[in-house]
Write an enzyme that holds these catalytic residues in place. Structure first.
Site, mmCIF file in Angstrom:
data_model
loop_
_atom_site.group_PDB
_atom_site.id
_atom_site.type_symbol
_atom_site.label_atom_id
_atom_site.label_comp_id
_atom_site.label_asym_id
_atom_site.label_seq_id
_atom_site.Cartn_x
_atom_site.Cartn_y
_atom_site.Cartn_z
ATOM 1 N N LYS A 1 0.850 -1.202 0.000
ATOM 2 C CA LYS A 1 0.000 0.000 0.000
ATOM 3 C C LYS A 1 0.886 1.253 0.000
ATOM 4 O O LYS A 1 2.093 1.175 0.266
ATOM 5 C CB LYS A 1 -0.917 -0.012 1.224
ATOM 6 N N ARG B 1 -11.077 0.153 15.207
ATOM 7 C CA ARG B 1 -10.995 0.856 13.920
ATOM 8 C C ARG B 1 -11.906 0.074 12.984
ATOM 9 O O ARG B 1 -13.029 -0.233 13.347
ATOM 10 C CB ARG B 1 -9.516 0.897 13.478
ATOM 11 N N TYR C 1 14.693 30.698 6.952
ATOM 12 C CA TYR C 1 13.448 31.299 7.459
ATOM 13 C C TYR C 1 13.469 31.465 8.970
ATOM 14 O O TYR C 1 13.831 30.552 9.704
ATOM 15 C CB TYR C 1 12.253 30.413 7.099
ATOM 16 N N MET D 1 10.517 24.665 1.863
ATOM 17 C CA MET D 1 9.694 23.821 1.000
ATOM 18 C C MET D 1 10.562 22.989 0.058
ATOM 19 O O MET D 1 10.338 21.790 -0.117
ATOM 20 C CB MET D 1 8.711 24.678 0.197
#
Ligand SMILES: *Cc1c(COP(=O)(O)O)cnc(C)c1O
Length: 366
Positions: A39, A128, A258, A306
């Site tokens: 998956k 779940r 940043y 990013m």
């Protein structure tokens, strides 16, 4: 290339063989089938290539999360049985059947509509997906269903925590359901509950006759809390590399990136790497993570951006623009794996692997 992963298909095949060797003959001498879980694009290792390699190694079942993932494998020529583990939506039923995918049914009321052999998921205590109905109720619904029950399954919530009773309780609950079905004359071909951890720590009573390893196939076993020593030997199949875009010297006192969250305490040589959080480098590695530069650890300095990450290479062998450094992998006796990166980032190794973005190129090696 700015950033890429090298995936060793040979390693993935070896990890699959290692799982097979551990589960070998199951509890009653019956062979335990291994269904590798592919998956999330094989935990980002690339589901198509990984599945082909595993099929060549003898895998007869693959596990995916959803119909779309199963269709991708079919269209790439996978001949194995494919189990769709995380439910399907009504508008996906046609594609599911057309591509011979095997559904997991999670609620008894969904049994009336099932038209193909299915696996039924029991919520044995994880809370779940899965049915929490009583065994007799499940038996009645299975007998009334228009298609045959092929597998009975459950999933553990805390199998790595040997200080908790939850797994023992889940095993018992699941055994009660299975016994109830058997006394109603129902014998599922497959009975399965184990992902990587119960395999690796040899919780044999949880294996049934099929196991569902994901993490182990990619080379990881999470540490267990107060558990036995793992019996499974696997190694990471993925190395993550990134190109240096620029190397520069900044004076003591200079701020990096940043927010200016790092200030150079000495004249510092910075390398700017061509990957950031959009590529899957955890943002929380800012001022915390490390990478491998020419066989030596170098710290991430400043915030992860990013598309870019800055590291301090002052103490490293000379680095030039165009060189590659390792985000994950081993070099010169130093290594960083997804578990280590996860600790720095305050997350889990699964999330580190699944976070590697599709724009990071994949290269397959032996
Ligand atoms: C993802 C998943 C697995 C594999 O888990 P790992 O811990 O990666 O081995 C097995 N079973 C189910 C139902 C899953 O969702």
């Amino acid at each position: 290339m700015r950033s890429w992963v090298e995936v060793s298909l040979g390693r993935i095949r070896a990890n699959f063989r290692a799982v097979k060797a551990v589960v070998g003959e199951g509890v009653a001498g019956e062979t335990v089938e291994v269904m590798p879980i592919v998956k999330a694009d094989a935990y980002r290792h690339g589901a198509v290539a990984v599945s082909h390699a595993l099929e060549a190694e003898g895998a007869r079942w693959l596990g995916v999360s959803n119909v779309e993932e199963g269709v991708v494998l079919r269209e790439a020529g996978s001949q194995s049985r494919i189990l769709v583990m995380a439910d399907f939506l009504e508008d996906e039923r046609e594609a599911l059947e057309a591509h011979h995918l095997t559904p997991v049914i999670h609620a008894l009321e969904d049994l009336a509509a099932v038209r193909v052999p299915y696996h039924l998921k029991i919520d044995s205590g994880m809370g779940r997906l899965g049915t929490r109905a009583a065994p007799q109720e499940i038996a009645r619904a299975v007998l009334a269903a228009p298609a045959p029950l092929e597998g009975l399954m459950t999933h553990f919530a805390s199998s790595g925590n040997y200080e908790s009773n939850q797994t023992g309780e889940q095993v018992e609950h699941f055994a009660r359901v299975l016994a109830g079905l058997r006394s109603a004359g129902i014998e599922p071909r497959y009975v399965h509950s184990s992902a990587t951890i119960p395999i690796a720590y040899r919780r044999r009573e949880a294996w049934g006759n099929l196991v569902r390893p994901g993490h182990a196939i990619y080379g990881y076993v999470s540490p267990a809390k107060n558990g036995p020593r793992p019996v499974l030997n696997v190694a990471p199949a993925l190395t993550w590399k990134v190109t240096v875009l620029e190397v520069k010297d900044v004076p003591a006192g200079a701020l990096i990136g940043y927010g200016g969250i790092h200030r150079a305490t000495r004249p510092t040589r910075i390398a700017v790497l061509a990957a950031g959080y959009a590529d899957g480098v955890p943002h929380r590695l800012g001022n915390r993570g490390q990478v491998i530069v020419k066989g030596k650890l170098a710290p991430v300095v400043g915030a992860v951006s990013m598309d870019l990450t800055t590291i301090d290479v002052t103490d490293c062998a000379p680095v030039r623009a165009g060189d590659a450094v390792l985000l994950l992998g081993s070099e010169g006796g130093v290594s960083i794996n997804a578990q280590q990166m996860a600790r720095w980032a305050g997350t889990i190794s699964y999330a580190v692997l699944c976070g590697i973005h599709a724009r990071v190129k994949r290269i397959y090696v032996d």
